[in-house]
Enzyme design. Structure first.
Site, PDB file in Angstrom:
ATOM      1  N   HIS A  70       6.834  15.914  -4.778  1.00  0.00           N
ATOM      2  CA  HIS A  70       8.408  15.199  -4.894  1.00  0.00           C
ATOM      3  C   HIS A  70       8.273  13.643  -5.603  1.00  0.00           C
ATOM      4  O   HIS A  70       7.165  12.984  -5.497  1.00  0.00           O
ATOM      5  CB  HIS A  70       8.924  14.940  -3.380  1.00  0.00           C
ATOM      6  CG  HIS A  70       8.604  14.142  -2.570  1.00  0.00           C
ATOM      7  ND1 HIS A  70       8.810  12.783  -2.616  1.00  0.00           N
ATOM      8  CD2 HIS A  70       7.324  13.980  -1.654  1.00  0.00           C
ATOM      9  CE1 HIS A  70       8.138  12.228  -1.512  1.00  0.00           C
ATOM     10  NE2 HIS A  70       7.279  12.926  -1.032  1.00  0.00           N
ATOM     11  N   GLU A  84      13.193  14.857  -1.240  1.00  0.00           N
ATOM     12  CA  GLU A  84      12.101  15.232  -0.233  1.00  0.00           C
ATOM     13  C   GLU A  84      12.521  14.684   0.947  1.00  0.00           C
ATOM     14  O   GLU A  84      12.426  14.963   2.122  1.00  0.00           O
ATOM     15  CB  GLU A  84      10.626  15.192  -0.613  1.00  0.00           C
ATOM     16  CG  GLU A  84       9.632  15.736   0.205  1.00  0.00           C
ATOM     17  CD  GLU A  84       9.138  15.032   1.293  1.00  0.00           C
ATOM     18  OE1 GLU A  84       8.415  15.451   2.082  1.00  0.00           O
ATOM     19  OE2 GLU A  84       9.443  13.920   1.282  1.00  0.00           O
ATOM     20  N   GLU A  85      12.680  13.088   0.623  1.00  0.00           N
ATOM     21  CA  GLU A  85      12.487  12.075   1.865  1.00  0.00           C
ATOM     22  C   GLU A  85      13.713  12.247   2.984  1.00  0.00           C
ATOM     23  O   GLU A  85      13.835  11.776   3.700  1.00  0.00           O
ATOM     24  CB  GLU A  85      12.336  10.968   1.137  1.00  0.00           C
ATOM     25  CG  GLU A  85      11.219  10.395   0.485  1.00  0.00           C
ATOM     26  CD  GLU A  85       9.861  10.300   1.483  1.00  0.00           C
ATOM     27  OE1 GLU A  85       9.926  10.583   2.553  1.00  0.00           O
ATOM     28  OE2 GLU A  85       8.834  10.064   0.861  1.00  0.00           O
ATOM     29  N   ASP A 138       1.359  16.420  -1.322  1.00  0.00           N
ATOM     30  CA  ASP A 138       1.843  15.227  -0.790  1.00  0.00           C
ATOM     31  C   ASP A 138       0.942  14.340  -0.383  1.00  0.00           C
ATOM     32  O   ASP A 138      -0.369  14.902  -0.126  1.00  0.00           O
ATOM     33  CB  ASP A 138       2.774  15.902   0.135  1.00  0.00           C
ATOM     34  CG  ASP A 138       4.344  15.006   0.332  1.00  0.00           C
ATOM     35  OD1 ASP A 138       3.914  13.660   0.127  1.00  0.00           O
ATOM     36  OD2 ASP A 138       5.103  15.264   0.614  1.00  0.00           O
ATOM     37  N   ASP A 151       3.555   7.621  -2.113  1.00  0.00           N
ATOM     38  CA  ASP A 151       4.159   8.813  -1.566  1.00  0.00           C
ATOM     39  C   ASP A 151       5.559   8.930  -2.108  1.00  0.00           C
ATOM     40  O   ASP A 151       6.375   8.389  -2.178  1.00  0.00           O
ATOM     41  CB  ASP A 151       4.295   8.552  -0.099  1.00  0.00           C
ATOM     42  CG  ASP A 151       5.168   9.431   0.498  1.00  0.00           C
ATOM     43  OD1 ASP A 151       5.433  10.742  -0.216  1.00  0.00           O
ATOM     44  OD2 ASP A 151       5.467   9.288   1.787  1.00  0.00           O
ATOM     45  N   HIS A 171       5.064   4.771   3.738  1.00  0.00           N
ATOM     46  CA  HIS A 171       6.537   4.378   3.596  1.00  0.00           C
ATOM     47  C   HIS A 171       6.497   2.842   3.846  1.00  0.00           C
ATOM     48  O   HIS A 171       7.411   2.086   4.499  1.00  0.00           O
ATOM     49  CB  HIS A 171       7.312   4.744   4.967  1.00  0.00           C
ATOM     50  CG  HIS A 171       7.716   6.204   4.599  1.00  0.00           C
ATOM     51  ND1 HIS A 171       8.751   7.003   4.976  1.00  0.00           N
ATOM     52  CD2 HIS A 171       7.104   7.017   3.482  1.00  0.00           C
ATOM     53  CE1 HIS A 171       8.816   7.954   4.426  1.00  0.00           C
ATOM     54  NE2 HIS A 171       7.745   8.319   3.669  1.00  0.00           N
TER      55      HIS A 171
END
Lengths: 349, 329
Positions: free
Chosen positions: A65, A207-208, A230, A175, A314
């Site tokens: 992603h 995606e998130e 990922d 990410d 994140h």
């Protein structure tokens, strides 16, 4: 491939879930160097196709992603402070004293302030930080902010990347921009290999916020096999050892009901034969990755998961080991070249 | 518009049991479209044929309610929720079963702290004194909707089920006032939205539209000590930016924005932090459908006193019509 320069480049390019159009066009140009055909779908998924040399019409889809977590403007108060809501999973604690960019009519720099320790009451310093209590200071007055910022505008982190010692690299949004870099690495490596199946590389959106780009791409591409790339959690102090992986010890290969048993075994065998370091990522249920959505698209897709260990997920200091990125590219490109014409219907085991 | 709202809100249609409301809506649009069908799940699909773009309009016709699960020896009915029923909003309310039986909803007296109130501590009193008598009126698995009059006071409408009969009213009114357009429009009154956007999902899959616009209610931030949210009642229909099920496609946001500007109506932006809506299911259906929504600002959503502004509803109709006509791909 020059991993550092590509990671610096794409990790800092803004592309919040739901607002990926510009980034997608940027990634498309990178894909076009290696692919026979490159398209952007209605939702801004980037799809690069490399035609296989085989006689049968089979497709493998490799996804990573391209979207990143960020924020959305919720309101502007009378002093010009901008309140916001998160897009994707964000812990309020990491937001104090961050630099951000509001993508309004034009890009505006701002900071998320924090109360100085001198003024913090003892009970306040113990409290969790709630996103709804924070706001962005742009230095502009209410009227100036109103001129270029509207409710619903998107906001991204504006952290700078950093090369760390021992082949480690830190930046925001690794990410899963590191995953996108691996896609490009696989393309480059495949240029020197023979492979039978068509390979559809998809840099997916949203995606998130719920694997939405992958749901759309899997439906449209309709692959015979899929590999999802990922990030998985890197080893950090004070977390249980069974959910984290060592940086530098190789990409992690997912095992579990979300993933195809037989193909997973073959992937592990391939890694062993080629002496590519790898780790095993045990996933008893939902992997929390696009594999979860892709596996059940249409009549079902045999799906594999390869992830690279990433510390501080994140946050704006996500950290990876460049060897893991390189080895993921080596593993997947090599594995794709072993998928031959003779592989007929892929049964479940 | 008020008469239509009154008729729609006062008809029963708890998720999974939408027959009654479906028939009422069908009557309202009969003869105004080229084709009306009901699909497997119960979605009501009205088609205006054309050679232009294929657009799906969605408003859900189901509403939250309760389902009888157990009747005790004294005739008190225990229940389960259908959709997001809030226990505190339910205290002291009336519910109506499909056969017309009315019950009073209350909680066990020995409960000393209301903070511990759960729906499982509540019951429906239908005024009988035995299980046998109760079973003559209510069977296990019967559903009931909340009772809440539809009243108009100035520009304000207060009623049960404005979520989303106000959206249904907007779509019906648009159907009745649609100017000529080449676009092929699928007006879908969806089922089971309150259970997880289920009707919209199957409808979108069969229609495979080029674009989808939903009309539903949204929360507001204009009541005392409410959550911070920019949407206010009376400030115009809201263009949805996001909720938990969707980030609306930038092209659809633009279409709605440009349409609102063109017809010169007030509008606002909706950033909803809780809850999902039909376009959430639609946009990831059948390979992806660019989707968005026109939202009617509504206070006290999921209570019998949902409150919205008539002018917002009327402006939503205008916005929907303009968007449907001006979409060209």
């Amino acid at each position: 491939m020059d991993y550092i320069s590509i990671l610096k480049d794409i990790s800092t390019y803004p592309g919040i879930s739901g607002r990926e159009e510009k980034l997608s066009k940027y990634i498309k140009r990178m894909f076009a160097k290696y692919c026979d055909e490159t398209i952007i779908d209605q939702f801004y998924n980037v799809i690069g196709i490399k035609k296989g040399y085989g006689k049968i019409n089979k497709k493998i889809m490799v996804t990573a992603h391209l979207d990143e977590i960020g924020f959305i403007v919720k309101g502007i108060d009378e002093k010009g402070f901008v309140s916001f809501s998160n897009i994707g999973g964000i812990d309020g604690k990491i937001l104090l004293a961050q630099e951000v960019t509001i993508h309004g009519k034009k890009d505006i720099q701002g900071i998320i302030g924090a109360k100085p320790p001198h003024l913090l009451k003892p009970e306040e310093s113990k409290k969790a930080v709630n996103i709804k209590d924070l706001s962005i200071d742009t230095g502009l007055s209410y009227n100036e902010v109103k001129e270029c910022v509207e409710v619903g505008d998107f906001i991204s982190f504006s952290a700078k990347p950093m090369v760390l010692k021992n082949n480690k690299f830190s930046s925001k949004s690794l990410d899963n921009r590191a995953g996108v870099a691996i896609l490009i690495d696989i393309m480059e490596r495949l240029d020197k290999l023979r492979y039978d199946w068509d390979v559809h590389f998809v840099a997916t959106v949203q995606e998130e916020v719920g694997l939405r780009g992958a749901i759309i791409a899997a439906y449209n591409v309709c692959p015979d096999m899929a590999i999802v790339l990922d990030a998985c959690h890197g080893d950090i102090p004070d977390v249980s050892k069974d959910s984290v992986y060592q940086l530098g010890k190789g990409p992690a290969i997912g095992i579990g009901p979300n993933l195809h048993t037989k193909l997973t075994k073959e992937l592990i065998e391939y890694a062993k034969e080629e002496n590519i370091p790898y780790q095993i990522d045990v996933e008893p249920g939902n992997t929390g990755t696009e594999a979860w959505a892709i596996q059940v698209s249409k009549t079902g897709v045999p799906t594999l998961l390869v992830s690279f260990p990433l510390k501080y997920m994140h946050t704006t200091v996500e950290t990876v080991h460049l060897n893991d990125i390189k080895n993921a590219g080596k593993l997947i490109s090599g594995f794709i070249s072993t998928i031959g014409n003779e592989m007929g219907e892929i049964s479940c085991c | 518009m008020f008469d239509l709202l009154k008729k729609l809100t006062q008809t029963t249609g708890v998720s999974g049991n939408e027959e009654e409301i479906r028939n009422v809506i069908k009557e309202e649009i009969k003869g105004k479209v080229d084709q009306i069908t009901v699909d497997t799940l119960g979605n009501l699909i009205a088609v205006k044929k054309g050679n232009g773009k294929k657009i799906m309009v969605a408003a859900h016709m189901d509403e939250i309610g309760v389902m009888a699960t157990f009747i005790d020896d004294n005739g008190f009915v225990r229940f389960s929720s259908i959709g997001g029923v809030n226990q505190y909003n339910s205290i002291g309310q009336k519910v109506r079963f499909n056969n017309g039986t009315i019950g009073a909803l209350h909680y066990e007296q020995k409960l000393d702290d209301l903070k511990n109130l759960k729906l499982s501590k509540m019951y429906i009193d239908i005024g009988v004194d035995s299980k046998e008598e109760a079973l003559k009126l209510v069977g296990i698995g019967d559903v009931a909707c909340f009772v809440g009059d539809c009243v108009k006071q100035g520009n304000i409408i207060i009623s049960k089920a404005l979520d989303d009969r106000s959206g249904c009213a907007v779509v019906i009114d648009a159907i009745n006032n649609m100017p000529k357009t080449e676009n092929e429009i699928y007006y879908v009154f969806t089922v089971q939205e309150e259970l997880g956007l289920r009707g919209a999902k199957t409808a979108a899959y069969q229609i495979k539209p080029d674009l989808a616009i939903a009309v539903d209610v949204t929360l507001t931030g204009d009541t005392p000590n409410s959550h911070l949210m920019e949407v206010k009642c009376g400030k115009g229909p809201a263009i949805k930016i996001k909720d938990r099920s969707i980030i609306c496609h930038p092209k659809v946001k633009k279409l709605l924005e440009n349409s609102a500007k063109k017809i010169n109506i007030p509008y606002q932006y909706e950033v909803l932090e809780a809850g999902g809506s039909d376009p959430g299911a639609i946009h990831i259906s059948a390979g992806g459908v660019p989707s968005g929504a026109i939202s009617i600002p509504c206070r006290y959503v999921h209570s019998p006193v949902e409150t919205a502004c008539l002018t917002d509803i009327e402006n939503a109709v205008k916005l929907l019509i303009e968007s449907l006509c001006s979409f060209s791909g």
